[in-house]
Design a protein around this motif. Structure first.
Motif, PDB file in Angstrom:
ATOM      1  N   LYS A 173       0.876  -1.184   0.000  1.00 15.36           N
ATOM      2  CA  LYS A 173       0.000   0.000   0.000  1.00 15.36           C
ATOM      3  C   LYS A 173       0.911   1.232   0.000  1.00 15.36           C
ATOM      4  O   LYS A 173       1.956   1.226   0.664  1.00 15.36           O
ATOM      5  CB  LYS A 173      -0.854   0.041   1.274  1.00 15.36           C
ATOM      6  N   PRO A 174       0.562   2.298  -0.693  1.00 14.06           N
ATOM      7  CA  PRO A 174       1.404   3.498  -0.661  1.00 14.06           C
ATOM      8  C   PRO A 174       1.551   3.982   0.781  1.00 14.06           C
ATOM      9  O   PRO A 174       0.562   4.281   1.433  1.00 14.06           O
ATOM     10  CB  PRO A 174       0.623   4.500  -1.506  1.00 14.06           C
ATOM     11  N   ALA A 175       2.800   3.986   1.276  1.00  8.52           N
ATOM     12  CA  ALA A 175       3.016   4.227   2.708  1.00  8.52           C
ATOM     13  C   ALA A 175       3.907   5.451   2.939  1.00  8.52           C
ATOM     14  O   ALA A 175       4.603   5.936   2.037  1.00  8.52           O
ATOM     15  CB  ALA A 175       3.658   2.988   3.344  1.00  8.52           C
ATOM     16  N   THR A 176       3.837   5.932   4.169  1.00 13.60           N
ATOM     17  CA  THR A 176       4.675   7.050   4.628  1.00 13.60           C
ATOM     18  C   THR A 176       5.619   6.529   5.688  1.00 13.60           C
ATOM     19  O   THR A 176       5.175   5.941   6.680  1.00 13.60           O
ATOM     20  CB  THR A 176       3.798   8.169   5.219  1.00 13.60           C
ATOM     21  N   LEU A 177       6.908   6.709   5.479  1.00 16.05           N
ATOM     22  CA  LEU A 177       7.925   6.231   6.418  1.00 16.05           C
ATOM     23  C   LEU A 177       8.376   7.382   7.312  1.00 16.05           C
ATOM     24  O   LEU A 177       8.707   8.472   6.811  1.00 16.05           O
ATOM     25  CB  LEU A 177       9.125   5.677   5.658  1.00 16.05           C
ATOM     26  N   ILE A 178       8.395   7.149   8.625  1.00 18.22           N
ATOM     27  CA  ILE A 178       8.855   8.170   9.582  1.00 18.22           C
ATOM     28  C   ILE A 178       9.964   7.550  10.433  1.00 18.22           C
ATOM     29  O   ILE A 178       9.742   6.579  11.155  1.00 18.22           O
ATOM     30  CB  ILE A 178       7.705   8.656  10.476  1.00 18.22           C
ATOM     31  N   THR A 179      11.166   8.133  10.344  1.00 20.88           N
ATOM     32  CA  THR A 179      12.262   7.670  11.208  1.00 20.88           C
ATOM     33  C   THR A 179      12.335   8.608  12.412  1.00 20.88           C
ATOM     34  O   THR A 179      11.823   9.734  12.369  1.00 20.88           O
ATOM     35  CB  THR A 179      13.616   7.712  10.470  1.00 20.88           C
ATOM     36  N   GLY A 180      12.951   8.147  13.499  1.00 21.20           N
ATOM     37  CA  GLY A 180      12.986   8.975  14.708  1.00 21.20           C
ATOM     38  C   GLY A 180      11.595   9.172  15.285  1.00 21.20           C
ATOM     39  O   GLY A 180      11.269  10.218  15.841  1.00 21.20           O
ATOM     40  N   ALA A 181      10.755   8.156  15.173  1.00 20.83           N
ATOM     41  CA  ALA A 181       9.324   8.281  15.523  1.00 20.83           C
ATOM     42  C   ALA A 181       9.108   8.668  16.989  1.00 20.83           C
ATOM     43  O   ALA A 181       8.136   9.367  17.320  1.00 20.83           O
ATOM     44  CB  ALA A 181       8.593   6.969  15.221  1.00 20.83           C
ATOM     45  N   ILE A 205       4.557   3.934   8.510  1.00 21.11           N
ATOM     46  CA  ILE A 205       5.583   3.005   9.016  1.00 21.11           C
ATOM     47  C   ILE A 205       6.488   3.826   9.934  1.00 21.11           C
ATOM     48  O   ILE A 205       7.107   4.789   9.480  1.00 21.11           O
ATOM     49  CB  ILE A 205       6.441   2.427   7.873  1.00 21.11           C
ATOM     50  N   ALA A 206       6.520   3.482  11.203  1.00 23.28           N
ATOM     51  CA  ALA A 206       7.283   4.268  12.180  1.00 23.28           C
ATOM     52  C   ALA A 206       8.498   3.456  12.626  1.00 23.28           C
ATOM     53  O   ALA A 206       8.368   2.281  12.990  1.00 23.28           O
ATOM     54  CB  ALA A 206       6.415   4.613  13.382  1.00 23.28           C
ATOM     55  N   ILE A 207       9.644   4.106  12.563  1.00 25.77           N
ATOM     56  CA  ILE A 207      10.898   3.430  12.963  1.00 25.77           C
ATOM     57  C   ILE A 207      11.560   4.247  14.067  1.00 25.77           C
ATOM     58  O   ILE A 207      11.585   5.485  14.028  1.00 25.77           O
ATOM     59  CB  ILE A 207      11.888   3.350  11.789  1.00 25.77           C
ATOM     60  N   ASP A 208      12.098   3.538  15.056  1.00 28.99           N
ATOM     61  CA  ASP A 208      12.955   4.191  16.039  1.00 28.99           C
ATOM     62  C   ASP A 208      13.925   3.134  16.582  1.00 28.99           C
ATOM     63  O   ASP A 208      13.675   1.937  16.439  1.00 28.99           O
ATOM     64  CB  ASP A 208      12.140   4.816  17.189  1.00 28.99           C
ATOM     65  N   LEU A 209      14.990   3.612  17.216  1.00 30.12           N
ATOM     66  CA  LEU A 209      15.954   2.661  17.780  1.00 30.12           C
ATOM     67  C   LEU A 209      15.277   1.778  18.832  1.00 30.12           C
ATOM     68  O   LEU A 209      15.535   0.594  18.933  1.00 30.12           O
ATOM     69  CB  LEU A 209      17.115   3.426  18.434  1.00 30.12           C
ATOM     70  N   LYS A 210      14.413   2.425  19.630  1.00 27.26           N
ATOM     71  CA  LYS A 210      13.674   1.683  20.670  1.00 27.26           C
ATOM     72  C   LYS A 210      12.258   1.398  20.164  1.00 27.26           C
ATOM     73  O   LYS A 210      11.785   2.063  19.242  1.00 27.26           O
ATOM     74  CB  LYS A 210      13.610   2.518  21.957  1.00 27.26           C
ATOM     75  N   PRO A 211      11.565   0.465  20.785  1.00 24.16           N
ATOM     76  CA  PRO A 211      10.171   0.208  20.369  1.00 24.16           C
ATOM     77  C   PRO A 211       9.367   1.501  20.334  1.00 24.16           C
ATOM     78  O   PRO A 211       9.486   2.348  21.217  1.00 24.16           O
ATOM     79  CB  PRO A 211       9.663  -0.754  21.449  1.00 24.16           C
ATOM     80  N   VAL A 212       8.573   1.650  19.305  1.00 20.09           N
ATOM     81  CA  VAL A 212       7.785   2.881  19.142  1.00 20.09           C
ATOM     82  C   VAL A 212       6.836   3.034  20.339  1.00 20.09           C
ATOM     83  O   VAL A 212       6.184   2.079  20.754  1.00 20.09           O
ATOM     84  CB  VAL A 212       7.017   2.849  17.811  1.00 20.09           C
TER      85      VAL A 212
END
Ligand code: AKB
Length: 344
Positions: free
Chosen positions: A7-15, A36-43
Motif C-alpha cells: 500500500k502506498p506508505a509514509t515512512l517516519i524515522t525517529g518516531a 511506518i514508524a521506525i525508532d531505535l527503541k520500540p515505538v
C-alpha cells in the motif's frame, strides 16, 4: 502475506522524538493510515496504534533497509532520526554515522522505491538553524535576519551534518547518476528541507540540543524544580512552537513541486531572549526558581546561531505562516499543554 503489503506508505524515522510524536498524531488525525514508524527503541505505546507498522531498528542496519524495500511501497519519507547538537559534540563520529550515513541510506531507499513504483518519493528532511555559523556575537547582532545562503559555516558536528545532508538531498534530487544513460538517469527523489529554529513542545522535553534551554526552563518551572539556564540572559535565537513545526512539514510536503524554487527553506515564529522567556514563565509560575549559569562552551555554540532568520522564501513558495507568535504559543499551547502534562 500481510494486508499492508504494497500500500502506498509514509515512512517516519525517529518516531519517538519530539517531532516524530507530533507528526504521527497529526498525520493520523488527517486520516493517514499507512504510516511506518521506525525508532531505535520500540515505538511509544501512545503513537503505535496510529501506525500501520512499527519497527525498532537502526537506520544504519542494511537488513532493516532491505526489509523496508521488500515489504512496503513508500511514497513519502519524513527522516527525523538524528543526534542533536550538544549530544553530537560528545560523540562526533557516531553523530556523523547516524546523521549523514543514516540519511544516505534513506536516500538510497527512496531511489530504489521510486524505481519500483515509478513515482517520485517525497523526502522531507529537517535541517536546522545549526547550519549557520556567525563568527561572534557582534556579527550575530549585525547580521539580523539571515537568509538561506548566508553564513553557512557551522561550528558543530550536527550543523555540519545537517548542511551536508541538505546538499546530499539536492544531489539525489537533481544530479544523481548524472553520467548514466538517459534511460537509467532517474533519481526519483523529491527532496524538501526545512531549517528548523529551536522547537518548544508542551508534551515532550528534548534531549541533547543546545537550544533546549527554552523547553527545559518551562518544564522545570511546571514541576517546581529550580532551573539554572545554561545560556546568558541576553541570548536571542529563533524558536517555534511544535504544532507550527509539524504544520510546516505537512504544508511543505503537500506543496506542488512546481511552486518550489529551492530545496531548503528557513522558517521561524518568534525570537525571544532567554530573559524574556524567563519573564513569561515567571508570570505563569511566579514561584519558579530560575537562574542563569552560562555554560561557556554551549553558550559559544548558540552565539554562532543567528538572532533571526529570513523565512520569506517559505512564505512565498509554499505559503508558510506560523500559527503561534510568542504570546499565543505560551497562552494557547505551552501553558495549557504543560498543565495537562503535569496535572497542575
Ligand atoms: C539543537 O538544539 O541541537 C536542535 C536544533 C537547534 O536544531 N534543537
Amino acid at each position: 502475506m500481510s494486508d499492508h503489503i504494497r500500500k502506498p506508505a509514509t515512512l517516519i524515522t525517529g518516531a519517538n522524538g519530539e517531532v516524530g510524536h507530533g507528526l504521527i498524531e497529526q498525520l493520523s488525525q488527517d486520516g493517514e493510515r499507512n504510516i511506518i514508524a521506525i525508532d531505535l527503541k520500540p515505538v511509544d505505546e501512545s503513537i503505535r496504534a496510529s501506525c500501520m507498522a512499527t519497527i525498532a531498528g537502526d537506520i544504519l542496519d542494511k537488513s532493516l533497509l532491505d526489509r523496508l524495500q521488500s515489504e512496503f511501497e513508500i511514497h513519502t519519507v519524513f527522516h527525523l532520526a538524528a543526534l542533536l547538537s550538544t549530544r553530537a559534540e560528545f560523540t562526533p563520529e557516531l553523530a556523523h554515522q547516524v546523521n549523514v550515513e543514516g540519511t544516505l541510506h534513506l536516500l538510497k531507499l527512496a531511489v530504489e522505491q521510486s524505481r519500483w513504483h515509478g513515482n517520485p518519493v517525497k523526502f522531507l528532511f529537517p535541517s536546522s538553524v545549526a547550519v549557520y555559523g556567525l563568527p561572534d556575537v557582534s556579527y550575530k547582532k549585525k547580521a539580523g535576519r539571515v537568509s538561506e545562503r548566508e553564513w553557512t559555516v557551522p561550528v558543530t558536528m550536527y550543523g555540519c551534518n545537517k548542511l551536508y545532508c541538505e546538499h546530499l538531498g539536492r544531489y539525489y534530487a537533481t544530479h544523481y547518476r548524472q553520467l548514466a544513460a538517459d534511460s537509467e538517469r532517474r533519481g526519483g527523489v523529491d527532496f524538501r528541507s526545512i531549517r528548523f529554529p529551536g522547537l518548544i513542545s508542551a508534551v515532550t522535553v528534548p534531549s541533547g540540543g543546545t537550544s533546549d534551554y527554552a523547553s527545559e526552563m518551562i518544564h522545570a518551572a511546571a514541576q517546581e524544580k529550580p532551573y539554572a539556564c545554561f545560556v546568558r540572559e541576553d541570548v536571542r535565537m529563533p524558536f517555534m512552537a511544535m504544532p507550527d513545526a509539524i504544520h510546516a512539514l505537512l504544508t511543505l510536503a503537500s506543496a506542488p513541486a512546481a511552486s518550489l524554487t529551492q530545496t531548503v527553506y528557513n522558517i521561524t515564529s518568534f525570537n525571544p531572549s532567554a530573559g524574556e522567556i524567563r519573564d513569561i514563565v515567571l508570570r505563569e509560575f511566579p514561584h519558579a526558581t530560575i537562574s542563569f549559569s552560562p555554560d561557556d562552551k554551549r553558550q559559544a555554540i548558540v552565539d554562532t546561531w543567528p538572532e533571526d532568520v529570513d523565512d520569506s522564501a517559505a512564505r512565498r513558495d509554499w505559503g508558510f505562516t506560523p500559527g503561534y507568535n510568542l504570546a499565543r504559543a505560551f497562552d494557547e499551547y505551552l501553558i495549557p499543554g504543560i498543565r495537562r502534562l503535569y496535572n497542575i
